[in-house]
Design a protein around this motif. Structure first.
Motif, PDB file in Angstrom:
ATOM      1  N   LEU A 184     -51.822  95.153  55.912  1.00  0.00           N
ATOM      2  CA  LEU A 184     -50.688  94.936  55.003  1.00  0.00           C
ATOM      3  C   LEU A 184     -50.857  95.706  53.693  1.00  0.00           C
ATOM      4  O   LEU A 184     -49.875  96.036  53.025  1.00  0.00           O
ATOM      5  N   LEU A 185     -52.133  95.985  53.319  1.00  0.00           N
ATOM      6  CA  LEU A 185     -52.405  96.608  52.025  1.00  0.00           C
ATOM      7  C   LEU A 185     -51.614  97.883  51.784  1.00  0.00           C
ATOM      8  O   LEU A 185     -50.842  97.969  50.827  1.00  0.00           O
ATOM      9  N   VAL A 244     -42.083  92.910  43.853  1.00  0.00           N
ATOM     10  CA  VAL A 244     -42.493  91.685  44.533  1.00  0.00           C
ATOM     11  C   VAL A 244     -43.201  92.027  45.840  1.00  0.00           C
ATOM     12  O   VAL A 244     -42.758  92.889  46.605  1.00  0.00           O
ATOM     13  N   ILE A 245     -44.353  91.320  46.077  1.00  0.00           N
ATOM     14  CA  ILE A 245     -45.115  91.573  47.299  1.00  0.00           C
ATOM     15  C   ILE A 245     -44.533  90.708  48.412  1.00  0.00           C
ATOM     16  O   ILE A 245     -45.012  89.609  48.684  1.00  0.00           O
ATOM     17  N   ALA A 246     -43.460  91.167  49.033  1.00  0.00           N
ATOM     18  CA  ALA A 246     -42.847  90.408  50.117  1.00  0.00           C
ATOM     19  C   ALA A 246     -41.937  91.330  50.919  1.00  0.00           C
ATOM     20  O   ALA A 246     -41.551  92.403  50.457  1.00  0.00           O
ATOM     21  N   ILE A 258     -59.870  93.001  38.692  1.00  0.00           N
ATOM     22  CA  ILE A 258     -58.809  92.706  39.668  1.00  0.00           C
ATOM     23  C   ILE A 258     -58.427  91.232  39.605  1.00  0.00           C
ATOM     24  O   ILE A 258     -57.248  90.871  39.641  1.00  0.00           O
ATOM     25  N   TRP A 259     -59.421  90.358  39.484  1.00  0.00           N
ATOM     26  CA  TRP A 259     -59.182  88.916  39.362  1.00  0.00           C
ATOM     27  C   TRP A 259     -58.224  88.632  38.203  1.00  0.00           C
ATOM     28  O   TRP A 259     -57.321  87.808  38.313  1.00  0.00           O
ATOM     29  N   LEU A 308     -54.630  89.483  39.109  1.00  0.00           N
ATOM     30  CA  LEU A 308     -53.980  88.603  40.082  1.00  0.00           C
ATOM     31  C   LEU A 308     -53.142  87.525  39.412  1.00  0.00           C
ATOM     32  O   LEU A 308     -52.267  86.946  40.032  1.00  0.00           O
ATOM     33  N   LEU A 322     -49.298  92.932  40.484  1.00  0.00           N
ATOM     34  CA  LEU A 322     -49.737  92.812  41.872  1.00  0.00           C
ATOM     35  C   LEU A 322     -49.610  94.089  42.696  1.00  0.00           C
ATOM     36  O   LEU A 322     -50.496  94.400  43.488  1.00  0.00           O
ATOM     37  N   VAL A 366     -52.594  96.051  42.217  1.00  0.00           N
ATOM     38  CA  VAL A 366     -53.728  95.521  42.976  1.00  0.00           C
ATOM     39  C   VAL A 366     -53.676  96.027  44.415  1.00  0.00           C
ATOM     40  O   VAL A 366     -54.700  96.381  45.005  1.00  0.00           O
ATOM     41  N   MET A 367     -52.470  96.081  44.987  1.00  0.00           N
ATOM     42  CA  MET A 367     -52.322  96.577  46.357  1.00  0.00           C
ATOM     43  C   MET A 367     -52.775  98.033  46.470  1.00  0.00           C
ATOM     44  O   MET A 367     -53.498  98.405  47.395  1.00  0.00           O
ATOM     45  N   GLY A 401     -56.497  98.100  45.959  1.00  0.00           N
ATOM     46  CA  GLY A 401     -57.132  97.537  47.145  1.00  0.00           C
ATOM     47  C   GLY A 401     -57.160  98.537  48.293  1.00  0.00           C
ATOM     48  O   GLY A 401     -58.157  98.648  49.006  1.00  0.00           O
ATOM     49  N   SER A 416     -63.372  94.584  50.279  1.00  0.00           N
ATOM     50  CA  SER A 416     -62.735  93.902  49.161  1.00  0.00           C
ATOM     51  C   SER A 416     -62.315  92.461  49.406  1.00  0.00           C
ATOM     52  O   SER A 416     -61.176  92.140  49.715  1.00  0.00           O
ATOM     53  N   LEU A 452     -61.881  89.854  47.364  1.00  0.00           N
ATOM     54  CA  LEU A 452     -60.809  89.302  46.532  1.00  0.00           C
ATOM     55  C   LEU A 452     -59.443  89.671  47.073  1.00  0.00           C
ATOM     56  O   LEU A 452     -58.552  88.828  47.205  1.00  0.00           O
ATOM     57  N   VAL A 453     -59.283  90.947  47.382  1.00  0.00           N
ATOM     58  CA  VAL A 453     -57.985  91.434  47.855  1.00  0.00           C
ATOM     59  C   VAL A 453     -57.639  90.808  49.200  1.00  0.00           C
ATOM     60  O   VAL A 453     -56.496  90.436  49.461  1.00  0.00           O
ATOM     61  N   LEU A 508     -54.428  88.615  50.077  1.00  0.00           N
ATOM     62  CA  LEU A 508     -53.477  88.997  51.122  1.00  0.00           C
ATOM     63  C   LEU A 508     -53.030  87.788  51.943  1.00  0.00           C
ATOM     64  O   LEU A 508     -51.895  87.735  52.414  1.00  0.00           O
ATOM     65  N   ASP A 547     -41.948  83.364  50.818  1.00  0.00           N
ATOM     66  CA  ASP A 547     -41.223  84.496  51.399  1.00  0.00           C
ATOM     67  C   ASP A 547     -42.207  85.470  52.056  1.00  0.00           C
ATOM     68  O   ASP A 547     -42.018  86.677  52.034  1.00  0.00           O
TER      69      ASP A 547
END
Lengths: 269, 288
Positions: free
Chosen positions: A23-24, A34-36, A218-219, A222, A228, A231-232, A235, B119, B121-122, B126, B134
């Motif tokens: 998914l990354l 938005v992460i969706a 990164i923490w 989040l 976000l 972060v993707m 990551g 990773s 944390l990531v 996820l 959603d």
């Protein structure tokens, strides 16, 4: 028949194992805040943001410093332990090796808390990257020992003795005979320890003080929905880096196995 | 075992041993000592007392969360994670050991371990994306027409913690079981079949008992570290999914009560240690 079901299960298991990582990149290249799902279209803007982010760069630099120093120290300690357990039989060996390997199963929060207490309360020193390095050496050493033990155990002690009979000093015999044979194992363990340290968060969060490592940074991201997608993107790059590092480690480990003429049983642990 | 052998061995193992002693044994001792002290805002009172233990074990409303409840929940979650991880991992270890060609085994193990190293944390985050309101799962179920509105309960629940941790620790369970399966003499299995046992009965009476040392190792290597995770409960657990490690972490952070944090750490370690010890003793007849 039953074998086919087993294969189906294993394929499904592997697919689920990789599903989150897959998914990354999908969200990293997604042009939406938005992460969706549904996706908003292709964009590289999250990656572009990474190049100009000063805080990120200093966190990355901190992490690299910590990972390089930790992995070198852990591998040096690992070489001592792996050679001692492979070459000599002595009283108390099992207990000492047990103590060295314990961090492998110890909850990381316990390591973080105990080192924090020593640094803060007992010694009264300020926290910092050096404390992270000290703790990372502790947790990386067992992994180095695990990788190196294979390399050292397959060595024939007669080879080093032959070199000594031909006039080499003990150090000379080790350097010219043993070291080249275990070199791939050393490289493999360096890469693995580097990867572990680079990725470690739980301990670093306790000890890092004012200069965060990359996972601690990164923490922090989040907590903010706006960050976000960054972060993707980050990551994605980190996963790629880990895969490259571990593939190199695996290649070196196999080369070491081949050089020592040992049957490859596979696996890091 | 000569005398020279012993001293050479000790000289060589001294650096890593001393390092482990200095960075592990002594700090753990410091945690235990600190757990008997108390702290009033910024002043540390070094009079030894069991006050912290009394508060943790008996005080009903400590720090807004019941430490006892959190401890029981942590052990339950860790136990569930362990059972799920080991049960799901066993067939995979079995497949790699018995059905994969020897020269391809290390490639399989490599593929199994890769997600574990990448990773952390990531990866946990996820799962939040996957289980979200959603998120991927809800979207898929909606599109399939299996549900009419998104299910909120996926995220922020103990179940979400169990799913995420089970995923995170998968390779840790596969490797020890694989190693144990590899050690089984293949002629032994042929003998069992030659004597008229079916595949399933051979598995139940020969393979499974012989692989128990690997299963026990897998249980310990998953159960013990799971207790110490505070990232997963914080990101996907919600208020009902918090674990003892979150409480420990907040004592050192926000609440800045290091002695109380030390007490909680000691109690958590003692519980995990005791449970692990009982488990090892209970499974002794298979592992000896």
């Amino acid at each position: 028949m039953s074998r086919r079901w087993l294969l189906l299960y294993v394929v499904l298991y592997m697919a689920l194992l990789y599903a989150p990582i897959a998914l990354l990149p999908i969200f990293a290249f997604n042009d939406g805040q938005v992460i969706a799902f549904p996706l908003q279209g292709f964009s590289t803007r999250w990656f572009e943001g990474l190049w100009t982010n000063r805080t990120l760069h200093s966190a990355l630099w901190n992490s690299l410093v910590v990972a390089v120093i930790s992995s070198v120290l852990a591998v040096v300690l690992g070489i001592c332990a792996a050679r001692a357990s492979a070459r000599y039989a002595f009283r108390g060996q099992g207990a000492v090796m047990g103590m060295i390997m314990v961090p492998l199963v110890l909850p990381e929060i316990i390591v973080g808390v105990s080192v924090l207490i020593v640094v803060n309360t007992v010694l009264g020193l300020p926290l910092g990257l050096w404390a992270v390095i000290a703790a990372h050496v502790l947790i990386c050493t067992p992994f180095a020992v695990a990788v190196l033990s294979g390399a050292f155990q397959s060595l024939d002690p007669a080879m080093e003795e032959a070199a000594r009979d031909l006039g080499e000093t003990p150090w000379g015999a080790f350097r010219t005979v043993t070291l080249p044979l275990v070199a791939p194992g050393i490289v493999a363990s360096l890469l693995i320890c580097f990867t572990i340290s680079l990725d470690e968060f739980i301990i670093a969060f306790f000890l890092t003080g004012a200069s965060p490592t990359l996972p601690v940074y990164i923490w922090g991201l989040l907590r903010f929905p706006a960050d976000l997608p960054i972060v993707m993107a980050l990551g994605t790059l980190l996963v790629l880096a880990s895969i490259v590092l571990l593939t190199m480690a695996e290649i070196f480990r196999r080369r070491g196995a081949a050089r020592a003429g040992r049957k490859d049983s596979g696996g890091f642990l | 075992m000569g005398h020279g052998e012993t001293s050479k061995g000790w000289a060589l193992i001294a650096p890593p041993a001393l390092y482990a002693l200095a960075l592990l044994a002594l700090p753990l001792g410091a945690v235990v000592v600190l757990s008997f002290f108390t702290q009033d805002f910024l002043t540390l009172d070094t009079t030894p007392t069991l006050e912290n233990y009394r508060i943790v074990l008996t005080d009903p409303g400590f720090a807004g969360q019941l430490p006892r409840t959190l401890l029981v929940r942590s052990v339950t979650i860790a136990g569930l994670v362990t059972v799920c991880t080991v049960l799901l991992a066993y067939p995979v270890a079995y497949y790699v050991s018995f059905h994969v060609a020897p020269e391809r085994k290390s490639l399989w193990l490599f593929l199994i371990t890769i997600p574990f190293w990448t990773s952390y944390l990531v990866r946990v985050f996820l799962w939040k994306v996957i289980l979200n309101f959603d998120g991927v799962v809800n979207r898929t179920l909606l599109n399939l027409g299996w549900i009419d509105e998104p299910i909120r309960a996926f995220l922020y629940s103990p179940a979400a913690v169990v799913i995420t941790l089970t995923h995170a620790f998968a390779p840790f369970a596969i490797l020890p079981i694989f190693v144990a399966l590899e050690k089984i003499d293949r002629p032994l299995l042929e003998a069992s079949r030659d004597l008229g046992e079916g595949t399933l009965r051979t598995f139940a009476r020969v393979t499974l008992p012989l692989s128990m040392p690997g299963v026990v190792a897998a249980v310990l290597i998953v159960f013990i570290p799971t207790i110490g995770d505070y990232v997963t409960p914080r990101l996907v657990g919600g208020p009902d999914g918090l674990m003892i490690a979150n409480l420990i972490q907040s004592q050192f952070g926000r609440l800045s009560n290091a002695p109380m944090g030390a007490t909680l750490a000691v109690i958590a370690m003692a519980s995990v240690g005791l449970i692990s010890l009982l488990f090892v003793l209970a499974t002794r007849r298979w592992t000896r």
